[in-house]
Every structure is written in C-alpha cells, then in structure tokens.
Design a protein around this motif. Structure first.
Motif: not given
Length: 402
Positions: A218-225, A262-271
């Motif tokens: 899921k790619v939205a406000t957050g990112i998860g699998a 620092i540098g989490c996927l959600e922090a750099v690639a989420s909405g």
C-alpha cells in the motif's frame, strides 16, 4: 435401549462432521447427496445427516435438480452465502469505509465517510457502531444475522487481542480494547488487524485466489505490506510483519520519520513526502488526491516525483523479492490512481536488481479491488475465522441444544 444409544451416538458423530462437509461446498458448486458421498467417500446416510444439519442452519440451500436417471430427479445443494452477514470496516487516517457483506465477502451495501483517526477510539468506534446499525437497517437484516465484525486500522495491531500497539498516527489508541468496545452493542467476534493486512486479504480473495505467494504493498499517506505465503496471511511473531514503511531506504536523504528514525521509506516515498518535494519547487499538492490530479493532468514534475518514489520503493522491494520470492506483487493505495508512473518506477528497479530466477514469473500489478480492498479483506478475515469446520460444528451443536 443400547441400540437406541448407539444410534444416537452415530447420528451425533455424523452431524459433528458437517463443518468439514461445508468446506467442500464453499466453492458454491451445487452437488447432490450422491455426488457428495462419492467425493468424500462417506456413507450416504452420513452425508444425508450432515446435509440436513447444514440445511437447518441455512448455510446450505437447495439449488435445482440434477438430471434424473430414472425416478424423481435428485436435489442439488449449494453453499448459501446469504445465510448470514458480516461487517468489514476499513478505518484510515482520514476516512472510514464500512461494508455489509455476504459470506463470500461480496459487499451488499456500504458507507464511506471522512473521519479523523486522531479523534480517538471512543469517537471513531461509536461512529462504526452507528454505521453498522445503518447498514443492517438498509439491507433489511437483523443483528442476530451478523456473524462478526472485521476492522482494519492504520497502525500495528496485536491480532490475538485486537489492541493497537504504539501506532504512530493514532494518538489515544495504544492498547485500547477495540473488540470490547464493539461487543457492548454486538455479541459477535470482533477481529482487528493492520489496514494493509486486510487489503492483502481482500485483493487475494477477489483478484488472485489461486496465488500461493503474494505481496501487497500500500502506497498512500503511509507505506506498508501484507504478506501472503502458502496461501495464508503472515503476521509475524507480534503482528509486525510487513512494516515496509519503516525499513531504511537505500540512498535516501536523512529525513526524519514519524517513528523517530532517519531515512525510512515512508519518510521519502509516501504521499506526504512527495507533496513536500513538490512544494520545494513551487508546486502545491496538499493531499494524495492533489498529487493524483496533477499527474493525470500532465504535470511533468509531479509525474517524475511519483516515478522516483516508485524507484525508491522498488529498491526495498527488490530485497523482499529475494527473501520471500512472491509470484505477484500488488501495488495498492491512493497513489496508484495516478496511473502507471508509480508502478513503472517499481518495476524498473525490481526487475533490474533482483535475480532472474526470482523474477522469471514475477508479476507487478496494480490492485483491482480499489477502495473496497479493505472492507472485503476485513470481512474475509471474519469469514475465515467463523466458517472453520470446528466452529460450524459448534454452531450446529448450540442450535440443536437450544
């Protein structure tokens, strides 16, 4: 007297296997008693007793007649998904969607409204209770026909208890007894899970039922699998499996994440991360819907930003492919509505960085269930829990005793 006791014991034994027979019939294919006896290897009298027990619950219903080979045509029976109803709820950071479904997970009616998860569990769950009552009334169903309520929330959940566990964007929810709150009004099982897990269940059930190994992202406000392996959802030791958004993204800038790292996927690639990057170049996109609208409208910087987000996500997914070896990766969430840009970026990196053996049959596809993925998945979670052979047998025993 002894013969009567033996006959009673036999009848009870025959009926106690009715739940197992139902598992065979849940494909909704109509079958006669003779066909069921042939398929199971059971005596026709045993099959007859189990069929009668299931007919009494409504879980089985007549479904036409087979071709006669002489005499009266035999009756076919099939699973009756309309016998009971299920509530599936998808609670997001800023929305709530609730559906009343049948026992196949197909929505009968649904309601979606804006809400704020930060209002806290009392407010949000009271809304869910009221919405459930509205749906039951709308469908003309009674509360006694409800077999369970499934709920997805945007944070980690201890699935065994239904309590959210230190959810970053859900203030006031940590350790809250969600099932107990709902059971004040509805005396049914209440199951709670992370929203991405239920979306994975929904997409798997409706779009990829034959796939044994699937990864839903899921790619939205957050990112998860959500991880489907061997045909089953895997939650991990404490329900934290699939927390993709807080994996360190390779080559990511040192951006502070909501989790404190620092540098989490959600922090750099989420909405929100994409919105921030666009704002830095003078393009205003306050929500995920704004990003989608920009991309669909031909805004090149927005399309490039979402494509780069796909590449960054792909770098993390390339590792997942090596570890889990899925045959299908489904990309869902609101940002997928922007079109091919996001998925193209994911494919570019995953196919380029993963070993050919792992990607030879790998498909990376957009979700097809759309906004219904969560509610269908939440309902599927309840159905899988409630219609096991043992629980069906127990329900038949209770009905017989009452």
């Amino acid at each position: 007297m002894r013969q009567e006791s033996t006959s009673s014991a036999y009848a009870a034994s025959a009926v106690s296997g009715a739940g197992e027979l139902l598992q065979l019939l849940r494909d909704e294919t109509p079958r006669t008693r003779a066909e069921l006896a042939k398929l199971t290897g059971l005596a026709r009298s045993t099959v007859g007793a189990r069929v009668d027990a299931l007919l009494a619950t409504g879980l089985l219903a007549p479904s036409g007649e087979a071709v006669s080979t002489g005499g009266r045509p035999p009756v076919r029976f099939a699973f009756n998904p309309e016998a009971r109803v299920v509530v599936g709820a998808d609670i997001g950071a800023t929305h709530g969607r609730v559906a009343l479904t049948d026992l196949s997970g197909r929505p009968i009616c649904e309601i979606g409204e804006s809400l704020d998860i930060t209002d806290g569990p009392e407010v949000v769950l009271d809304w869910l209770v009221a919405t459930t009552r509205r749906l039951l009334k709308q469908a003309g169903r009674q509360p006694r026909e409800l077999i369970g309520i499934g709920i997805g929330v945007p944070g980690p959940v201890e699935h065994s208890s239904g309590r959210p566990m230190r959810p970053p964007i859900m203030p006031g929810w940590d350790g809250y007894d969600v099932p107990r709150h709902l059971q004040r009004d509805f005396d049914v099982p209440v199951l709670v899970d992370n929203d991405v897990n239920i979306m994975a269940l929904g997409e798997h059930a409706m779009a990829h039922p034959g796939v044994e190994h699937l990864l839903f992202v899921k790619v939205a406000t957050g990112i998860g699998a959500g991880i489907i392996s061997g045909g089953r959802l895997h939650r991990g030791a404490v329900g934290a499996a699939g927390d993709l958004g807080h994996v360190a993204a390779p080559h990511a800038p040192e951006v502070l994440c909501s989790c404190g790292n620092i540098g989490c996927l959600e922090a750099v690639a989420s909405g929100p991360a994409i919105s921030k990057s666009l704002k830095e170049i003078g393009i205003l996109a306050e929500s995920n819907a704004d990003i989608v609208e920009l991309v669909r409208g031909g805004n090149i910087p927005a399309a490039l930003a979402i494509r780069q987000a796909g590449r960054t996500i792909g770098e993390v997914l390339a590792t997942c492919v090596s570890l889990l070896n899925p045959s299908v990766i489904v990309i869902g969430g609101s940002l997928v509505q922007a079109g091919e840009s996001l998925i193209a970026g994911v494919r570019e990196v995953v196919y380029g960085r993963s070993l050919p053996l792992a990607t030879g049959v790998l498909q990376i596809v957009p979700a097809t269930t759309g906004v219904q993925a969560g509610v269908i998945g939440a309902a599927t979670m309840v159905i899988q829990h409630s219609l096991t052979a043992d629980r069906v047998d127990l329900a038949i025993a209770r009905q017989s005793a009452s």
